[in-house]
Design a protein around this motif. Structure first.
Motif, PDB file in Angstrom:
ATOM      1  N   PRO A  60      -4.926  -5.148  -9.679  1.00 42.25           N
ATOM      2  CA  PRO A  60      -4.942  -3.776 -10.220  1.00 42.25           C
ATOM      3  C   PRO A  60      -5.302  -3.689 -11.694  1.00 42.25           C
ATOM      4  CG  PRO A  60      -2.685  -4.542  -9.972  1.00 42.25           C
ATOM      5  CD  PRO A  60      -3.554  -5.581  -9.335  1.00 42.25           C
ATOM      6  N   LEU A  98       0.839  -1.191   0.000  1.00 46.61           N
ATOM      7  CA  LEU A  98       0.000   0.000   0.000  1.00 46.61           C
ATOM      8  C   LEU A  98       0.876   1.244   0.000  1.00 46.61           C
ATOM      9  CD1 LEU A  98      -2.667  -0.857   2.765  1.00 46.61           C
ATOM     10  CD2 LEU A  98      -2.964  -1.032   0.286  1.00 46.61           C
ATOM     11  N   GLN A 154      -5.883  -3.439  -4.857  1.00 48.90           N
ATOM     12  CA  GLN A 154      -4.428  -3.540  -4.815  1.00 48.90           C
ATOM     13  C   GLN A 154      -3.943  -4.908  -5.287  1.00 48.90           C
ATOM     14  OE1 GLN A 154      -2.500  -0.859  -4.048  1.00 48.90           O
ATOM     15  NE2 GLN A 154      -4.443   0.253  -3.901  1.00 48.90           N
ATOM     16  N   THR A 166      -2.872   5.599   0.949  1.00 46.32           N
ATOM     17  CA  THR A 166      -3.865   4.531   0.932  1.00 46.32           C
ATOM     18  C   THR A 166      -3.904   3.818   2.275  1.00 46.32           C
ATOM     19  OG1 THR A 166      -3.542   4.211  -1.447  1.00 46.32           O
ATOM     20  CG2 THR A 166      -4.624   2.435  -0.242  1.00 46.32           C
TER      21      THR A 166
END
Length: 219
Positions: free
Chosen positions: A42, A16, A39, A20
């Motif tokens: 993606p 991250l 995440q 975020t």
């Protein structure tokens, strides 16, 4: 004959960015799960649409800092060349907001952007500010809110705290005031004078949680 499972591209280990991670700490579980899904996968729509949405705006801000108001012409031209209307309008709004802000007169000097990463309980935490600049002889690590709504003030503060902590952990000595979060929608400049230990404790606890959750996140 057994069917061969289709391979779906994904990120093997959780990672991250600092902003975020800060937002993650402020969200309910359902929204935390959504962030982790974005995440891990993606390349899936609509997540891929979100990537680099403000890349032209970020470049335009750098151009304004380097060239002053004369750079606004080229920054606007780059924004006007964006084919999709929503992205074009948002980019123009961001550029105009920065051009009209007090930050234009600060005498910032653009530097080569810094990128750092740190393992936090199995979570790869990444720091790459929107802008690395100098103000006088001091470095500035600056994040922006590009969205057309006010940024959560607590999330902005936690972004600064986590960024400052990460910099210290990787050996970069910096004062809390040197990390900034500029809300381009409201014009608010978020800064901190010290870092709260509870923020880093919460980050550490959630990093362990993310590590446990990651294998269970399906496409």
């Amino acid at each position: 004959m057994s069917a061969i499972a289709k391979f779906i591209p994904h990120v093997a280990h959780p990672r991250l960015s600092v902003p975020t991670a800060a937002r993650f700490l402020r969200l309910p579980a359902i929204d935390q799960w959504r962030i982790l899904h974005e995440q891990k996968y993606p390349k899936q729509a609509p997540h891929v649409f979100k990537q680099q949405f403000y890349g032209v705006a970020r470049s335009g801000i750098r151009q304004l800092i380097e060239e002053g108001l004369p750079g606004l012409i080229d920054a606007r031209a780059a924004a006007e060349a964006i084919p999709k209307l929503p992205k074009r309008e948002h980019t123009l709004r961001v550029i105009e907001s920065f051009a009209a802000s007090d930050h234009m007169a600060r005498g910032l000097r653009v530097g080569v952007n810094k990128q750092y990463q740190l393992d936090v309980g199995g979570l790869e935490l990444r720091l790459s500010p929107d802008l690395f600049a100098y103000e006088g002889n001091e470095e500035r690590f600056i994040y922006f809110n590009y969205k057309a709504k006010q940024y959560d003030a607590e999330a902005a503060k936690m972004t600064l705290e986590i960024a400052h902590w990460l910099l210290e952990e990787v050996g970069f000595k910096v004062e809390p005031r040197q990390v900034e979060f500029i809300d381009l929608f409201t014009g608010t400049l978020h800064k901190i004078s010290r870092r709260r230990s509870k923020t880093i404790k919460l980050l550490s606890e959630n990093a362990k949680l993310i590590q446990r959750m990651w294998p269970a996140i399906d496409p």
